[in-house]
Design a protein around this motif. Structure first.
Motif, PDB file in Angstrom:
ATOM      1  N   ASP A  34       0.832  -1.204   0.000  1.00 35.50           N
ATOM      2  CA  ASP A  34       0.000   0.000   0.000  1.00 35.50           C
ATOM      3  C   ASP A  34       0.864   1.250   0.000  1.00 35.50           C
ATOM      4  OD1 ASP A  34      -2.482  -1.167   0.024  1.00 35.50           O
ATOM      5  OD2 ASP A  34      -2.731  -1.061   2.201  1.00 35.50           O
ATOM      6  N   PRO A  35       0.409   2.299  -0.679  1.00 32.91           N
ATOM      7  CA  PRO A  35       1.025   3.604  -0.451  1.00 32.91           C
ATOM      8  C   PRO A  35       0.577   4.130   0.914  1.00 32.91           C
ATOM      9  CG  PRO A  35      -0.876   3.837  -1.877  1.00 32.91           C
ATOM     10  CD  PRO A  35      -0.705   2.359  -1.643  1.00 32.91           C
ATOM     11  N   VAL A  36       1.393   4.971   1.505  1.00 31.86           N
ATOM     12  CA  VAL A  36       1.005   5.650   2.738  1.00 31.86           C
ATOM     13  C   VAL A  36       0.322   6.957   2.358  1.00 31.86           C
ATOM     14  CG1 VAL A  36       1.848   6.760   4.844  1.00 31.86           C
ATOM     15  CG2 VAL A  36       2.820   4.573   4.097  1.00 31.86           C
ATOM     16  N   PHE A  37      -0.887   7.164   2.871  1.00 29.13           N
ATOM     17  CA  PHE A  37      -1.665   8.368   2.606  1.00 29.13           C
ATOM     18  C   PHE A  37      -1.564   9.325   3.793  1.00 29.13           C
ATOM     19  CE2 PHE A  37      -5.046   6.950  -0.739  1.00 29.13           C
ATOM     20  CZ  PHE A  37      -4.027   6.605  -1.600  1.00 29.13           C
ATOM     21  N   VAL A  38      -1.988  10.547   3.558  1.00 27.66           N
ATOM     22  CA  VAL A  38      -2.059  11.531   4.633  1.00 27.66           C
ATOM     23  C   VAL A  38      -3.531  11.719   5.018  1.00 27.66           C
ATOM     24  CG1 VAL A  38      -2.125  13.464   2.991  1.00 27.66           C
ATOM     25  CG2 VAL A  38      -1.439  13.873   5.366  1.00 27.66           C
ATOM     26  N   MET A  39      -3.778  11.816   6.315  1.00 30.77           N
ATOM     27  CA  MET A  39      -5.122  12.100   6.833  1.00 30.77           C
ATOM     28  C   MET A  39      -5.221  13.592   7.139  1.00 30.77           C
ATOM     29  SD  MET A  39      -6.087   8.933   9.380  1.00 30.77           S
ATOM     30  CE  MET A  39      -4.817   9.312  10.589  1.00 30.77           C
ATOM     31  N   LEU A  40      -6.231  14.244   6.549  1.00 29.64           N
ATOM     32  CA  LEU A  40      -6.444  15.678   6.732  1.00 29.64           C
ATOM     33  C   LEU A  40      -7.837  15.907   7.319  1.00 29.64           C
ATOM     34  CD1 LEU A  40      -5.429  16.579   3.091  1.00 29.64           C
ATOM     35  CD2 LEU A  40      -3.955  16.947   5.051  1.00 29.64           C
TER      36      LEU A  40
END
Length: 323
Positions: free
Chosen positions: A173-179
């Motif tokens: 998985d890519p690592v996403f950012v939580m906003l």
């Protein structure tokens, strides 16, 4: 006097400490008691094992011989004990009701795997053990206290204890950012890490290299992260929802009120999902079944993430980013 394993451990402690005083402290003994025990061991082995001097003790030729054997015997006995425990626990789990002991780092995939395994085997009782530590999970597998563990590593980093355990990658998985939903970048198709240089961060703890990899990614983007809050998932979610920090998550992170997940431009961070087991306690067909269910659990989680589905629809492939 019959020589016992505790006597060998005593000799090893003396050699490592280089001093009877320090060895006595490490063993929780009074020095006279340790000295008397050493004399008994030396009589049993036929000669002096250590030379005493002003600066401590050092092994004699006989002592070196005994210590060399000790370095072989003690690890072998420890391995025998672990193997016996694994065997006994595996046998104890066999009966009319099959026991499947799953471990994993905190996240949705462990719960999804439990659900799939329970549905596939109604006569199987599934128990779980969650931990932030990949090394703890590896130790539990080695000791026979877990059957399988779902964990992961950052990028191409090696999982723990590859000498004794089997680790099989089942997804990347890519690592996403939580906003927070109100963040100016929440509606961007992807977010450049450099545009978050002034933010604070939050993520779950771990004993792998993820923190170092994130710091390195920030350095490549031209900044150092201001602050990182390491805490449980619920607290991470709260910190993002109230705008205190930006979060880091795997792309399969489930939809959460008040939070938007977005891919990071250029995919600077990856997470490899791994299933681990001890080959001495698991049959190949059982491992294949659990591995297939882990892949299904990941595919289901990915399908429920709109941001991940959009990222994949653009033709992105996280596996291609691995070195």
């Amino acid at each position: 006097m019959e020589l016992e394993l505790r006597h060998l451990r005593t000799l090893r402690a003396i050699a490592e400490a280089g001093s009877l005083t320090r060895a006595a402290t490490a063993l929780g003994l009074a020095q006279p008691a340790l000295s008397a025990q050493l004399r008994r061991i030396e009589r049993a082995l036929g000669g002096e094992l250590f030379e005493r001097g002003r600066h401590g003790v050092r092994p004699t030729a006989l002592g070196e011989l005994v210590l060399e054997r000790t370095r072989i015997v003690l690890p072998a006995v420890t391995e025998l004990q672990q193997e016996a425990v694994r065997f006994a626990r595996t046998r104890a789990g066999r009966g009319t009701e099959r026991l499947l002991r799953l471990g994993g780092t905190h996240g949705p995939l462990l719960g999804a795997l439990v659900d799939l395994m329970a549905a596939a085997g109604p006569d199987t009782r599934v128990t779980t053990h969650a931990s932030w530590s990949e090394r703890e999970l590896a130790a539990l597998l080695s000791e026979g206290r877990l059957d399988f563990a779902v964990t992961g590593t950052c990028g191409s980093a090696a999982p723990p204890d590859t000498e004794h355990l089997v680790w099989q990658e089942f997804a990347v998985d890519p690592v996403f950012v939580m906003l927070p939903d109100a963040h100016p970048l929440a509606h961007a198709p992807e977010v450049e890490l450099a545009k978050l240089a002034d933010e604070e961060w939050t993520c779950v703890p771990g004993d792998g290299c993820f923190g170092d990899c994130f710091t390195a990614a920030c350095a490549r983007a031209g900044f150092a992260p201001r602050r990182m809050y390491e805490t449980d998932i619920a607290s991470c979610v709260h910190l993002v929802q109230v705008g205190r920090a930006m979060g880091l998550c795997r792309a399969t992170f489930p939809a959460t009120p008040g939070i938007t997940t977005r891919p990071l431009a250029g995919t600077p961070l990856l997470w490899r999902h791994l299933l681990g087991w001890h080959p001495a306690t698991q049959r190949a067909d059982t491992a294949a079944t659990v591995l297939a269910q882990a892949r299904t659990a990941h595919a289901d989680a990915a399908a429920r993430s709109d941001s991940y589905a959009d990222w994949l629809a653009r033709g992105e492939n996280p596996a291609e980013a691995l070195p």
